[in-house]
Design a protein around this motif. Structure first.
Motif, PDB file in Angstrom:
ATOM      1  N   LEU A 196     -14.318 -36.548  -3.895  1.00 12.02           N
ATOM      2  CA  LEU A 196     -14.646 -35.549  -4.912  1.00 12.02           C
ATOM      3  C   LEU A 196     -15.635 -36.098  -5.943  1.00 12.02           C
ATOM      4  N   ASP A 197     -15.222 -37.102  -6.696  1.00  9.43           N
ATOM      5  CA  ASP A 197     -16.019 -37.588  -7.833  1.00  9.43           C
ATOM      6  C   ASP A 197     -17.286 -38.287  -7.365  1.00  9.43           C
ATOM      7  N   GLY A 198     -18.424 -37.751  -7.769  1.00 10.61           N
ATOM      8  CA  GLY A 198     -19.696 -38.342  -7.408  1.00 10.61           C
ATOM      9  C   GLY A 198     -20.190 -37.968  -6.033  1.00 10.61           C
ATOM     10  N   THR A 199     -19.369 -37.264  -5.270  1.00 10.39           N
ATOM     11  CA  THR A 199     -19.750 -36.866  -3.917  1.00 10.39           C
ATOM     12  C   THR A 199     -19.854 -35.341  -3.846  1.00 10.39           C
ATOM     13  N   LEU A 200     -18.732 -34.689  -3.710  1.00  8.17           N
ATOM     14  CA  LEU A 200     -18.748 -33.225  -3.772  1.00  8.17           C
ATOM     15  C   LEU A 200     -19.123 -32.756  -5.169  1.00  8.17           C
ATOM     16  N   LEU A 201     -18.653 -33.476  -6.146  1.00 12.11           N
ATOM     17  CA  LEU A 201     -18.865 -33.109  -7.546  1.00 12.11           C
ATOM     18  C   LEU A 201     -19.863 -34.061  -8.175  1.00 12.11           C
ATOM     19  N   ARG A 202     -20.850 -33.522  -8.848  1.00 15.82           N
ATOM     20  CA  ARG A 202     -21.835 -34.350  -9.544  1.00 15.82           C
ATOM     21  C   ARG A 202     -21.282 -34.769 -10.912  1.00 15.82           C
ATOM     22  N   SER A 203     -20.065 -35.220 -10.916  1.00 15.38           N
ATOM     23  CA  SER A 203     -19.390 -35.627 -12.140  1.00 15.38           C
ATOM     24  C   SER A 203     -18.159 -36.431 -11.746  1.00 15.38           C
ATOM     25  N   ASP A 204     -17.294 -36.711 -12.724  1.00 12.53           N
ATOM     26  CA  ASP A 204     -16.083 -37.494 -12.477  1.00 12.53           C
ATOM     27  C   ASP A 204     -14.924 -36.821 -13.193  1.00 12.53           C
ATOM     28  N   ILE A 205     -13.911 -36.419 -12.438  1.00  5.38           N
ATOM     29  CA  ILE A 205     -12.789 -35.673 -13.005  1.00  5.38           C
ATOM     30  C   ILE A 205     -12.038 -36.492 -14.059  1.00  5.38           C
ATOM     31  N   LEU A 206     -11.942 -37.804 -13.883  1.00  5.21           N
ATOM     32  CA  LEU A 206     -11.246 -38.633 -14.867  1.00  5.21           C
ATOM     33  C   LEU A 206     -11.924 -38.512 -16.229  1.00  5.21           C
ATOM     34  N   TYR A 207     -13.245 -38.676 -16.269  1.00  2.00           N
ATOM     35  CA  TYR A 207     -13.968 -38.583 -17.542  1.00  2.00           C
ATOM     36  C   TYR A 207     -14.030 -37.139 -18.032  1.00  2.00           C
ATOM     37  N   GLU A 208     -14.146 -36.201 -17.103  1.00  2.00           N
ATOM     38  CA  GLU A 208     -14.133 -34.780 -17.492  1.00  2.00           C
ATOM     39  C   GLU A 208     -12.834 -34.439 -18.227  1.00  2.00           C
TER      40      GLU A 208
ATOM     41  N   ARG B 108      -3.934 -34.503  -8.305  1.00  2.00           N
ATOM     42  CA  ARG B 108      -3.787 -33.255  -7.548  1.00  2.00           C
ATOM     43  C   ARG B 108      -3.756 -32.026  -8.459  1.00  2.00           C
ATOM     44  N   LEU B 109      -3.196 -32.163  -9.655  1.00  2.00           N
ATOM     45  CA  LEU B 109      -3.094 -31.011 -10.557  1.00  2.00           C
ATOM     46  C   LEU B 109      -4.464 -30.426 -10.882  1.00  2.00           C
ATOM     47  N   LEU B 110      -5.489 -31.268 -10.908  1.00  2.00           N
ATOM     48  CA  LEU B 110      -6.841 -30.793 -11.185  1.00  2.00           C
ATOM     49  C   LEU B 110      -7.649 -30.576  -9.909  1.00  2.00           C
ATOM     50  N   VAL B 111      -7.260 -31.235  -8.824  1.00  2.00           N
ATOM     51  CA  VAL B 111      -8.019 -31.144  -7.574  1.00  2.00           C
ATOM     52  C   VAL B 111      -7.695 -29.869  -6.809  1.00  2.00           C
TER      53      VAL B 111
ATOM     54  N   GLN C 210       1.828 -41.359  -9.227  1.00  2.00           N
ATOM     55  CA  GLN C 210       2.460 -42.627  -8.853  1.00  2.00           C
ATOM     56  C   GLN C 210       1.475 -43.560  -8.162  1.00  2.00           C
ATOM     57  N   THR C 211       0.712 -43.012  -7.231  1.00  2.44           N
ATOM     58  CA  THR C 211      -0.251 -43.806  -6.460  1.00  2.44           C
ATOM     59  C   THR C 211      -1.663 -43.367  -6.805  1.00  2.44           C
ATOM     60  N   ASN C 212      -2.500 -44.329  -7.164  1.00  5.80           N
ATOM     61  CA  ASN C 212      -3.906 -44.061  -7.420  1.00  5.80           C
ATOM     62  C   ASN C 212      -4.653 -44.146  -6.093  1.00  5.80           C
TER      63      ASN C 212
ATOM     64  N   GLY D 208      -0.197 -47.677 -15.503  1.00  6.11           N
ATOM     65  CA  GLY D 208      -1.089 -47.577 -14.356  1.00  6.11           C
ATOM     66  C   GLY D 208      -2.087 -46.440 -14.462  1.00  6.11           C
ATOM     67  N   LYS D 209      -3.144 -46.565 -13.682  1.00 10.08           N
ATOM     68  CA  LYS D 209      -4.227 -45.585 -13.726  1.00 10.08           C
ATOM     69  C   LYS D 209      -3.771 -44.221 -13.220  1.00 10.08           C
ATOM     70  N   ALA D 210      -2.903 -44.211 -12.210  1.00 10.20           N
ATOM     71  CA  ALA D 210      -2.406 -42.931 -11.684  1.00 10.20           C
ATOM     72  C   ALA D 210      -1.630 -42.177 -12.766  1.00 10.20           C
ATOM     73  N   HIS D 211      -0.885 -42.900 -13.592  1.00 10.79           N
ATOM     74  CA  HIS D 211      -0.117 -42.277 -14.668  1.00 10.79           C
ATOM     75  C   HIS D 211      -1.061 -41.687 -15.720  1.00 10.79           C
ATOM     76  N   VAL D 212      -2.131 -42.418 -16.031  1.00  8.87           N
ATOM     77  CA  VAL D 212      -3.118 -41.904 -16.979  1.00  8.87           C
ATOM     78  C   VAL D 212      -3.699 -40.588 -16.475  1.00  8.87           C
ATOM     79  N   LYS D 213      -4.085 -40.566 -15.206  1.00 11.61           N
ATOM     80  CA  LYS D 213      -4.676 -39.358 -14.633  1.00 11.61           C
ATOM     81  C   LYS D 213      -3.704 -38.184 -14.674  1.00 11.61           C
ATOM     82  N   ARG D 214      -2.408 -38.437 -14.405  1.00 16.80           N
ATOM     83  CA  ARG D 214      -1.424 -37.360 -14.436  1.00 16.80           C
ATOM     84  C   ARG D 214      -1.226 -36.846 -15.870  1.00 16.80           C
ATOM     85  N   GLN D 215      -1.196 -37.756 -16.843  1.00 12.31           N
ATOM     86  CA  GLN D 215      -1.041 -37.350 -18.233  1.00 12.31           C
ATOM     87  C   GLN D 215      -2.216 -36.487 -18.692  1.00 12.31           C
TER      88      GLN D 215
END
Length: 472
Positions: free
Chosen positions: A12-24, A92-95, A114-116, A47-54
């Motif tokens: 997704l990030d940088g491929t399908l999307l010309r952006s990055d969901i984490l920074y978005e 997944r919540l944003l994807v 849980q898993t990045n 962990g990074k996966a927890h940050v993304k979920r939050q």
């Protein structure tokens, strides 16, 4: 399994999307409440996966406005004979809403809190799901080499030939779609160098104090101009990063580099503080007092970008104050006394131009069939009131100038102050014309930039300068 029927797994990030969901998602969260930045370190401890979920649990990213790579979309649209899988390290919540919006994927594999699902984790997950060499993978970064080590084929997107060659050492490269990110011209557009025209206001005290032949004052004023320009560009970058979603809904702003995905968000997050610090370094070289004025300007601009631009009337008063602060900064830079008349005149005239900016945005919203200006607190029903208030402010500014002509300060500075009366009808004409042009829908949404490019306004400026010189 042949390439024709292997599942096509797309990053997704940088491929399908010309952006990055984490920074978005991070920027969207900070735009709603900047204080969340203090929670990030605590989230990161888990962990990074927890940050993304939050982040994902607190924001929504409208899938229909995101900047997709049309080349990738075309591949997906024409690839119907084999399964298409959206496989990403984003949460997944944003994807899932993105996959649902596009309707081009049969399966979604994403981080789950849980898993990045990045790098080797993604490669192992895809190998477990489809078997070693049982899938093709489309990616864009060095981290994807760990996925291509398990893939039957690689499609390299938005990167150079170096990554394609590296991918070829792991698997067969089926296609290479080079990067379409912008270069120097795109950065100049993002920094909005053309907006530096507004910073010419720092030169006004140099002219009104009749010190335009003093070399030291010229150098100080020039340094102040550059400092304001760098600081303003830093704020413009930050503003564009925090306004991604509103900008993408705007007919013109959606073409801005970060909103359109032609510049990486991470680069903007790095460059914005660097050029701001460069501006403050120049300010300190000029004088500590000027650095203090620039700091006030930065705090005011940041407050405007984060919150105040959405509050009716406070936004336009603050915009007018920001123009006036530039004049104050110019006076402090050359160690000149501030003129009460100049400050009063500038506040009313720039209030008129700030109202004109909002009026232009509202007319654009009305023409688009919308009830509200995007990202602002005004509705199209406010158009008549905004117009009357703005025009009145401009005329009051001319009145202030007329009163100044017979003041002791004017008699002391000018040998022929009566010549300054010629400026009054010229200014009345200019203010009236600006409002008429906007009323007819022929104005850019920034009146200052419009005035700099408008031939009639250029003639007015030239006449004003000539009359002032004759009056000295």
């Amino acid at each position: 399994m042949t390439a024709s029927n292997r599942p096509l797994c797309v990053d997704l990030d940088g491929t399908l999307l010309r952006s990055d969901i984490l920074y978005e998602s991070l920027l969207a969260l900070l735009a709603t409440n900047p204080l969340y930045i203090f929670l990030l370190p605590f989230w990161l401890l888990r962990g990074k996966a927890h940050v993304k979920r939050q982040l994902a649990s607190r924001v929504q990213l409208p899938a229909e406005t995101l900047p997709y790579d049309e080349r990738v979309l075309e591949i997906l649209r024409t690839t119907t004979q084999r399964p298409r899988v959206l496989c990403t390290a984003s949460d997944r919540l944003l994807v899932q809403p993105i996959a649902d919006h596009l309707g081009l994927f049969e399966e979604v594999i994403a981080s789950d809190g849980q898993t990045n699902l990045s790098g080797s984790n993604k490669g192992q997950a895809l190998a477990a799901r489809f078997g070693e060499r049982g899938f093709d993978y489309m990616g864009n970064g060095q981290v994807d080499l760990k996925v291509w080590a398990h893939a039957g084929g690689a499609i390299v997107v938005n990167n150079g030939i170096g990554l394609a060659n590296a991918a070829a050492r792991h698997t067969e490269v089926l296609a290479h779609l080079p990067s379409q990110n912008g270069g120097l011209i795109t950065w100049i557009k993002a920094l909005r160098i053309y907006q530096w025209l507004k910073n010419l206001l720092v030169l006004v005290p140099l002219l009104t104090a009749h010190r335009f032949f003093d070399l030291g004052s010229i150098i100080d004023a020039g340094t102040a101009f550059l400092a304001f320009g760098l600081c303003a560009s830093g704020v413009y970058l930050l503003n564009d990063l925090l306004d991604l979603t509103p900008d993408r809904m705007h007919p013109r702003k959606r073409k801005r580099p970060f909103a359109a995905g032609t510049l990486p968000l991470l680069h903007g997050l790095l460059v914005a503080p660097l050029i701001t610090l460069a501006g403050f370094a120049l300010a300190l070289a000029c004088s500590p007092a000027f650095a203090g004025v620039l700091l006030c300007y930065y705090v005011m601009t940041l407050s405007y970008s984060l919150k105040l631009k959405r509050i009716v009337m406070i936004d336009v008063v603050l915009l007018a104050a920001l123009y006036t602060v530039r004049i104050i900064g110019g006076a402090v830079a050359i160690n000149s006394d501030l003129s009460f008349w100049l400050l009063a005149f500038s506040m009313f005239v720039f209030l008129s131009l700030a109202m004109l900016k909002r009026y232009t945005e509202l007319t654009s919203a009305l023409a688009s069939g919308k009830d509200m200006a995007i990202g602002r607190g005004y509705s199209v029903a406010d158009l008549p009131l905004v117009q009357s208030l703005g025009a009145a402010a401009g005329y009051i500014g001319v009145l202030v100038f007329a009163l100044y002509i017979n003041s002791p300060e004017s008699l002391e500075l000018y040998r022929n102050p009566k010549l300054l009366w010629l400026l009054c009808p010229i200014l009345l004409y200019w203010i009236s014309r600006m409002w008429i042009v906007s009323h007819r829908g022929d104005m850019h949404d920034d009146p200052i930039v419009f005035a700099a490019m408008d031939r009639s306004s250029q003639i007015v400026i030239g006449l004003c300068v000539l009359i002032v010189l004759l009056a000295i």
